[in-house]
Design an enzyme around this catalytic site. Structure first.
Site, mmCIF file in Angstrom:
data_model
loop_
_atom_site.group_PDB
_atom_site.id
_atom_site.type_symbol
_atom_site.label_atom_id
_atom_site.label_comp_id
_atom_site.label_asym_id
_atom_site.label_seq_id
_atom_site.Cartn_x
_atom_site.Cartn_y
_atom_site.Cartn_z
ATOM 1 C CG LEU A 64 -1.799 -0.881 0.982
ATOM 2 C CD1 LEU A 64 -3.102 -0.438 2.132
ATOM 3 C CD2 LEU A 64 -2.896 -1.072 0.002
ATOM 4 C CB ALA A 65 3.648 2.005 2.153
ATOM 5 N N GLY A 66 4.593 1.689 -1.114
ATOM 6 C CA GLY A 66 5.383 1.764 -2.065
ATOM 7 C C GLY A 66 4.372 1.312 -3.575
ATOM 8 N NE ARG A 351 -5.636 -5.568 16.187
ATOM 9 C CZ ARG A 351 -5.061 -5.378 14.757
ATOM 10 N NH1 ARG A 351 -4.139 -5.029 14.170
ATOM 11 N NH2 ARG A 351 -5.958 -5.047 13.793
ATOM 12 N NE ARG A 456 -0.781 -1.833 12.760
ATOM 13 C CZ ARG A 456 -1.758 -2.907 11.647
ATOM 14 N NH1 ARG A 456 -2.681 -2.024 11.842
ATOM 15 N NH2 ARG A 456 -1.344 -3.861 12.285
HETATM 16 C C1 FAD Z 1 -2.764 -11.054 8.254
HETATM 17 C C2 FAD Z 1 -2.520 -9.814 8.414
HETATM 18 C C3 FAD Z 1 -3.809 -8.865 8.684
HETATM 19 C C4 FAD Z 1 -3.891 -7.249 8.793
HETATM 20 N N1 FAD Z 1 -5.106 -6.748 8.832
HETATM 21 C C5 FAD Z 1 -4.716 -5.350 8.869
HETATM 22 C C6 FAD Z 1 -5.996 -4.601 8.204
HETATM 23 O O1 FAD Z 1 -7.265 -4.586 8.851
HETATM 24 N N2 FAD Z 1 -6.164 -3.501 8.593
HETATM 25 C C7 FAD Z 1 -4.300 -2.692 8.847
HETATM 26 O O2 FAD Z 1 -5.244 -0.886 9.374
HETATM 27 N N3 FAD Z 1 -3.442 -3.385 8.905
HETATM 28 C C8 FAD Z 1 -4.014 -4.613 8.824
HETATM 29 N N4 FAD Z 1 -2.443 -4.812 8.949
HETATM 30 C C9 FAD Z 1 -1.176 -4.817 8.702
HETATM 31 C C10 FAD Z 1 -0.629 -4.265 7.613
HETATM 32 O O3 FAD Z 1 -1.390 -4.805 6.340
HETATM 33 C C11 FAD Z 1 0.016 -3.641 6.866
HETATM 34 O O4 FAD Z 1 0.771 -3.293 8.207
HETATM 35 C C12 FAD Z 1 0.769 -3.179 5.316
HETATM 36 O O5 FAD Z 1 -0.095 -3.650 4.892
HETATM 37 C C13 FAD Z 1 2.370 -2.636 5.157
HETATM 38 O O6 FAD Z 1 1.790 -2.315 4.598
HETATM 39 P P1 FAD Z 1 3.106 -1.619 3.242
HETATM 40 O O7 FAD Z 1 3.503 -1.212 2.130
HETATM 41 O O8 FAD Z 1 4.038 -0.665 4.112
HETATM 42 O O9 FAD Z 1 4.535 -3.494 3.174
HETATM 43 P P2 FAD Z 1 3.533 -4.537 2.658
HETATM 44 O O10 FAD Z 1 2.627 -4.891 2.320
HETATM 45 O O11 FAD Z 1 4.884 -5.752 3.432
HETATM 46 O O12 FAD Z 1 4.991 -4.491 1.252
HETATM 47 C C14 FAD Z 1 6.193 -5.022 1.378
HETATM 48 C C15 FAD Z 1 7.189 -4.505 -0.216
HETATM 49 O O13 FAD Z 1 7.981 -4.598 0.004
HETATM 50 C C16 FAD Z 1 8.626 -5.842 -0.964
HETATM 51 N N5 FAD Z 1 9.866 -5.625 -0.328
HETATM 52 C C17 FAD Z 1 10.412 -6.313 0.920
HETATM 53 N N6 FAD Z 1 11.466 -6.371 1.196
HETATM 54 C C18 FAD Z 1 12.379 -6.547 -0.040
HETATM 55 C C19 FAD Z 1 13.550 -6.354 -0.758
HETATM 56 N N7 FAD Z 1 14.153 -6.417 0.297
HETATM 57 N N8 FAD Z 1 13.934 -6.333 -1.776
HETATM 58 C C20 FAD Z 1 12.953 -5.546 -2.299
HETATM 59 N N9 FAD Z 1 11.596 -5.324 -2.248
HETATM 60 C C21 FAD Z 1 11.076 -5.822 -0.966
HETATM 61 C C22 FAD Z 1 7.820 -6.486 -1.017
HETATM 62 O O14 FAD Z 1 7.903 -6.870 -2.209
HETATM 63 C C23 FAD Z 1 6.082 -5.851 -1.085
HETATM 64 O O15 FAD Z 1 6.302 -5.327 -2.524
HETATM 65 C C24 FAD Z 1 -2.291 -6.786 8.252
HETATM 66 C C25 FAD Z 1 -1.406 -7.671 8.588
HETATM 67 C C26 FAD Z 1 -1.505 -9.413 8.474
HETATM 68 C C27 FAD Z 1 -0.196 -9.405 8.339
#
Ligand code: FAD
Ligand code: HEM
Ligand code: HEM
Ligand code: SF4
Ligand code: F3S
Ligand code: FES
Lengths: 658, 251, 249
Positions: A64-66, A351, A456
């Site tokens: 979602l972030a990237g 939580r 969180r």
């Molecule tokens: C089962 C579950 C349910 C959840 N439910 C909720 C919810 O209902 N509501 C809520 O607000 N939050 C929820 N969360 C938390 C939330 O989903 C995450 O915190 C959030 O989606 C993280 O998003 P992000 O974009 O930071 O990273 P991510 O979505 O984790 O993306 C990481 C990205 O980085 C890339 N990446 C990682 N390491 C590397 C590397 N070394 N080299 C290249 N690429 C890399 C991956 O390919 C991926 O594209 C939940 C989490 C889990 C585990």
């Protein structure tokens, strides 16, 4: 009042680290909190649209972030390169989020507002987050929902055609927008589609199956990354004007967690080693409603959305060792311990509170299921009251998933749940602009130390990820890019070459050890140590033990790990080896952080610091700061930099959900 | 895989690998299928009418021959003798050609998409019939070929009078009766009708679905029901005359 | 329980592959299929053999990374589950289980059971989105969406892009995948302006990638772990045909 830890513990733990200069977030402008973001946006320098094409941005991660950042920056006209380890940007771990996303829309007219979301988030985080960031998050939350709906995200709706909301743990308003049990997926698809649209427009290049293995820092600025093409094994150097990490959380350090198999700390850890401070690593969230462990072959734990707590009632037998089947245990022999202990929030406490309560009843021997590590989440009453079809429409897919995994039908027998590691509040330290301590390195989403303090609230991670990617980063990054153009660099620059060579060497080392243990066996053991000593309850003694154990295991890893195959091919063992190697280092830092923070707050519960009735006891006098750790070298000790948390708009209080 | 790239908007885009063969819209899978559907449905309409005509055999030689004659005189004087029939023939011919062209093109494309092996592309033989597919859906293509062969044979037999098992005659009625007194002629028509039946069992449902009519689970059931009914009607309707003749009910 | 696995092994895209037989002992019925493969892989590694490569990430049926053809069926014998959600209790002691990668010409095998599904991303690039610049959106409540439409759109939006539909389709068609996206966006008011161009562009890319045409056989929907229904294909066709008929306007 429970006992506070005295100075002798500080003396004990200080052998593991040194203290450096305090830091401050200098980017948040002065003025009333509600005007800071507008002021900052207005003050930020802009890059002329014609010049944007010439400014390049590397973004690691398509969650979602990237993903939202890449789409937005591409649309703004920057030249974006986006990387992820999965085979498609749409598979980033955000896809798995179930429950929902918060926003201060007040569509329910139940008293919600930006102020209240701000307040709830700071309180939920047990007063360990930065006021200015959280306030901005609450402000931006409103726009996120508008954006997503316009993209076609199919949020749940009511018969009138308007959006539905539900309430989530730790708050008393209904501000959570959701898309059945797949909110993360639907939000990510929105971002992914926006991203792919930019790919077609030629502004974004997506590199799938590419893993970032190091950061390239040139003349003090982050200028690129070293990545491995996971199909060919080629080590590539990509350079740009600015690097953004949106690489997600590191809960997989615990081996068993609710995170996806590939979640890792490598991107942020490598940046940490290059000079970015790592903040609050010990703040991990343990989620109360997961399916309990069933065997030691298990590869991950499955979360059951927290929304289940809206209608399910949590209980255990009153008597320890009561082995009757749940349906045979009469009402009077059941202990609805959350409803009993927290009458005003009941099953909806945050939580950390719910998780620890589950651990406590299990420790008392009242846990249920195999190994006594589980509590019941019972829908009997909800089914009787609302009817099976209403329960089915709310939670049908979760019930199916549960049945799929356990082979038990939750319509008949209560679910068994147990806490599991879920989310990392800690991460790279960033300022108000989301910039790390390395100029030109921005960190967004779960990868930064975030806005969630020590805990969180449910449905706030999605909000933060999208806030960072769609709205905050695009506004602040231009201020940095406007400093450019930066000197042209290419892969032959000594710093770039050094980074690439180091990556190659490390891979060669893995392949040449040819020991006798698999990568997974090390990972599992590391996970056990962390769960045991740095999990739901931590003690100075346990953490010190853990540090010893991790050190030994890490040494054995580098001596005795077996990585088959070669680099020049798709090699999943090699990929995992690199991730586990970084987890070892992070594990040590996490324990040190947990050890040094001799207070309890949010998800960090130090047994030495609790109230008489067993609640977390904060020590605001000594610990109202962010612990941002500097890398002290492979043989050195981490360096602690403190960012004091100042609260102007919220009064520090003992958190209570009673 | 990133090694080869494709250029979009001036940048080489690594995520846009080989865009293999560009296919113009008029030969796209969806348009070809729509063409098949329309041509197929035209032929279905023809078959229904044809079947209805054939049933006149039960009204005796005169009625049947009259009907054949009537076919040639409808539309007069606006159309010349046989004009309506010729229009039908042209429409039918175009339909067959379009239908067959599309069938062959799609067939080849499907083979290419599956490494030339269609549903047999897996080593495992544990699910020979897939998860749920109908027998009719298996037989579409070879069934179509069977029908094509049959049409040629049938035209030679009853239209052009080139082959005349049981004896030639100028009267269509006699040709039909003569032919179907022979068991193997009946058998060959029966086989053809089985092919037509299966083809239509799947084809009619598929045609409507391809034209966009399958909008819900309920609609899908209705369309499948329609396909089964029409296929049955056509098969039974066509087979009544041959069997009646063979069994001596009509002579 | 003990089982016999016959697994497709192929070192890389160019190498020739073949089925290799392994015995796996002490399989617990509570294991997922992928956990059973993990256990086998641990053993292979210790024996100095190379572990079997397969894709998976979330292991809870949502990311769409996993996907194996098990006993000739995409995602295995159980309906409505992904490979990662398939548990060994669906098999019995002594079973011989065939494990193969998705097969379709556009899905090249990268290694063992891993295939390249980037064609799906390119189909989305061609039009699987609503063009809305960040920050330009009206209030979320500005356009109400009838609940029935929202629900239908949602059903279609649950596609996880796994590719099982292609793997199962005798024609190697991706019509279900394309139809799901077209239906999701096409049922929402926000998706209307680009409805026609979206259908035409996605179709063009679908064909260019080398997927086959749909003959309405329905194996795809039977294999689909998310139960995407065949009507999405019909809606896709309808949008294409209506786009063509509006072309002159
Ligand atoms: C089962 C579950 C349910 C959840 N439910 C909720 C919810 O209902 N509501 C809520 O607000 N939050 C929820 N969360 C938390 C939330 O989903 C995450 O915190 C959030 O989606 C993280 O998003 P992000 O974009 O930071 O990273 P991510 O979505 O984790 O993306 C990481 C990205 O980085 C890339 N990446 C990682 N390491 C590397 C590397 N070394 N080299 C290249 N690429 C890399 C991956 O390919 C991926 O594209 C939940 C989490 C889990 C585990
Ligand atoms: C000339 C010989 C014929 C051949 C080779 C043939 C072949 C086929 C094939 C291969 C299909 C499947 C379409 C696909 O591949 O996608 C098909 C569909 C169909 N056929 Fe035929 N067919 C023939 C004759 C007929 C006749 C005589 C009729 C009608 C009476 C008919 C009616 C249909 C219908 C309605 C469909 C469904 C169309 C669709 O799926 O859109 N066909 N045919
Ligand atoms: C038992 C079944 C059938 C019988 C008894 C039958 C009988 C006939 C007869 C008597 C004619 C000649 C009509 C005339 O010249 O006036 C004819 C023509 C024809 N039949 Fe049939 N038919 C049968 C089945 C079919 C089927 C299944 C098809 C197609 C799939 C078919 C397609 C045609 C065509 C295309 C013509 C040529 C029409 C023309 O001359 O324009 N028939 N049939
Ligand atoms: S339509 Fe179903 S089978 Fe096809 S990719 Fe989507 S989820 Fe997978
Ligand atoms: S199986 Fe294939 S033929 Fe069509 S209905 Fe499904 S895509
Ligand atoms: S691993 Fe994510 S769907 Fe199976």
């Amino acid at each position: 009042m429970g006992q506070l830890v005295g100075n002798e513990d500080v003396a004990l733990d200080s052998q593991f680290y040194t203290v450096g200069d305090p830091i401050a977030d200098t980017k948040a402008p002065d003025g009333p909190i509600s005007e800071k973001w507008d002021t900052r946006r207005f003050e930020a320098k802009l890059v002329n649209p014609i010049n944007r094409r010439k400014r390049s941005v590397i973004i690691i991660g398509t969650g979602l972030a990237g993903g939202s950042a890449a789409a937005t920056l591409g649309e703004a006209g920057y030249h974006v390169k986006s990387f992820g380890y999965q085979d498609s940007p749409r598979r980033a771990h955000s896809i798995a989020a179930q429950g929902g996303i918060n926003a201060a829309k007040n569509y329910r007219n139940d008293g919600d507002s930006i102020e209240r979301l701000f307040y709830d988030t700071v309180k939920g985080g047990d007063y360990r987050s930065r006021e200015t960031n959280v306030y901005r998050l609450a402000q931006v939350s409103v726009e996120i929902i508008d954006q997503c709906v316009a993209q076609g995200v199919p949020f749940a709706r009511e018969y009138g055609g308007l959006l539905d909301n539900r309430s989530f743990g730790g708050v008393q308003v209904s501000r959570t927008f959701y898309a059945r049990g797949q909110t993360g997926q639907q939000l990510l698809l929105g971002a992914y589609q926006a991203l792919e649209r930019q790919v077609a427009a030629g502004t974004v290049e997506v590199y799938t199956r590419h893993e970032m293995l190091d950061l390239v820092v040139i003349d003090g600025r982050a200028r690129g990354v070293v990545v491995r093409d996971m199909v060919t094994g080629e080590i590539e150097t990509h350079l740009a004007d600015v690097v953004v990490l949106g690489s997600g959380g590191y809960s997989n350090l615990f081996y068993l967690s609710t995170n996806a198999m590939g979640c890792n700390v490598t991107a942020t850890w490598r940046a940490h080693r290059k000079g970015a401070l790592f903040a609050n690593p010990c703040f991990t969230q343990i989620h109360p409603t997961c399916i309990p462990v069933s065997g030691d072959y298990q590869s991950k734990l499955t979360l059951m959305s927290e929304s289940l707590r809206n209608d399910g009632r949590i209980w255990v037998p009153k008597a320890a060792g009561d082995a009757r089947s749940p349906r045979d245990i009469p009402e009077e022999d059941r202990d609805y311990y959350l409803e009993r202990g927290y009458p005003s929030f009941g099953n909806l406490v945050p939580r950390d509170v719910a998780s620890r309560a589950a651990k406590n009843v299990c420790d008392e021997g009242r846990g249920v299921g195999p190994g006594g590590r589980g509590v019941y989440l019972d829908f009997d009453e909800a089914i009787a009251e609302l009817g099976r079809s209403a329960v089915e429409s709310r939670y049908g897919n979760l019930f199916e998933m549960y049945e799929q995994i356990t082979g038990e039908d939750p319509y008949q027998v209560p679910m068994r749940i147990y806490p599991a590691v879920h989310y990392a509040m800690g991460g790279l330290w960033v300022d108000y602009d989301l910039q790390s301590t390395i100029p030109g390195l921005f960190v967004i989403g779960e990868a930064n130390f975030s806005d969630h303090g020590a805990n969180r609230l449910g449905a706030s991670a999605l909000m933060q990820g999208l806030a960072d990617g769609y709205f905050v980063l695009p506004a602040t990054i231009s201020d940095y890019l406007a400093e450019g153009p930066f000197a042209a660099v290419d892969a032959s620059h000594p710093a770039a070459q050094e980074a690439a060579d180091a990556v190659r060497d490390r891979i060669q080392t893995f392949l040449s050890i040819d020991g006798e243990r698999t990568v997974d066996s090390f990972h599992k053991e590391l996970g056990h140590i962390m769960w045991e000593y740095c999990g739901m309850e931590r003690t100075a003694e346990g953490l010190t033990t853990a540090l010893g154990l991790i050190g030994e295991l890490r040494a054995e890893f580098w001596r005795n790990v077996k990585v088959t195959g070669e680099n020049e091919e798709l090699n999943q063992t090699l990929e995992r080896a690199g991730r586990v190697a970084d987890f070892f280092e992070l594990g040590e830092l996490m324990c040190i952080d947990a050890l040094h923070r001799a207070e309890s707050c949010g998800g960090h519960f130090r047994a030495e610091s609790q109230t008489d009735d067993g609640e977390a006891l904060r020590d605001d006098e000594n610990f109202a700061y962010v612990a941002a750790w500097g890398f002290g070298g492979d043989d050195g000790q981490p360096v602690l930099h403190k960012e004091d948390l100042v609260y102007h708009d919220i009064e520090l209080k003992q958190r209570s959900y009673k | 895989m990133s090694s080869s790239g494709i250029t979009v908007g001036g940048v080489v885009n690594p995520s846009l690998t080989a865009r293999r063969r560009s296919v113009p819209l008029r030969r796209s899978t969806v348009v070809l299928k729509a063409a098949m559907a329309v041509s197929g449905l035209i032929m279905v309409a023809y078959l229904l009418a044809h079947m209805y005509g054939n049933l006149k055999i039960f009204s005796g030689s005169a009625a049947f021959n009259n009907y054949a004659e009537h076919l040639r005189t409808v539309g007069e004087p606006f159309l010349p003798y046989g004009g309506a029939l010729w229009i039908i023939r042209v429409v039918l011919l175009v339909s067959v050609v379009v239908h067959a062209y599309a069938a062959v093109t799609l067939w080849r494309r499907a083979r290419r998409a599956t490494g030339g092996r269609g549903r047999k592309r897996y080593e495992s033989i544990q699910a020979p019939r897939g998860a749920q597919r109908t027998y009719a859906s298996f037989t579409l293509r070879w069934g179509g070929v069977t029908i094509a062969l049959f049409i040629v044979y049938h035209l030679l037999h009853l239209t052009w009078n080139t082959i005349h098992p049981g004896g030639a005659s100028a009267s269509p009625y006699d040709r039909v009766v003569n032919g179907f007194e022979i068991w193997w002629v009946v058998l060959s028509y029966t086989i053809a009708m089985a092919a037509v039946g299966f083809h239509l069992r799947h084809g009619i449902w598929s045609a409507f679905a391809n034209l966009g009519a399958n909008t819900s689970v309920r609609r899908r059931r209705q369309l499948n029901g329609l396909a089964i009914v029409v296929a049955l009607v056509i098969v039974v309707g066509f087979l009544l005359p041959p069997f009646s003749i063979l069994l001596g009910w009509v002579s | 329980m003990n089982i016999i696995l016959r697994v497709w092994r192929q070192k890389n895209t160019r190498a020739r592959g073949r089925m290799v037989t392994y015995r796996v002992e002490d399989v617990s019925p509570d294991m997922s299929f992928l956990e059973m493969l993990d256990v086998l892989n641990e053993r292979l590694t210790l024996e100095g053999d190379e572990p079997i490569a397969f894709d998976s990430d979330c292991r809870e049926g949502i990311c769409g990374a996993c996907g194996l053809v098990i006993n000739g069926l995409a995602h295995g014998p159980k309906a409505l589950v992904t490979t990662c959600q398939l548990h060994m209790r669906s098999f019995s002691d002594g079973d011989v289980i065939d494990v193969e990668p998705w097969r379709a010409e556009p899905f090249t095998v990268i290694r063992d059971l891993i295939v390249d599904r980037s064609a799906f991303d390119r189909i989305i690039q061609a039009g699987g989105y609503i063009s809305i610049p960040t920050g330009a959106a009206p209030d979320a409540h500005a356009v109400p969406v009838p609940k029935a439409d929202a629900d239908d759109a949602f059903d279609a939006a649950t596609c996880i892009s796994c590719g099982a539909c292609v793997a199962a389709c005798p024609n190697g068609s991706a019509a279900l995948f394309v139809g799901a996206k077209i239906t999701h966006l096409g049922l929402l008011p926000q998706g209307q302006p680009e409805r026609h161009s979206r259908a035409l562009n996605m179709l063009e890319q679908h064909d260019a990638e080398g997927f086959g045409g749909c003959t309405q056989i329905g194996e795809c929907t039977a294999a689909c772990p998310k139960g995407i229904q065949l009507d999405v294909i019909s809606r896709f066709n309808r949008d294409v045909l209506s786009a063509i008929s509006h072309r002159g306007d």
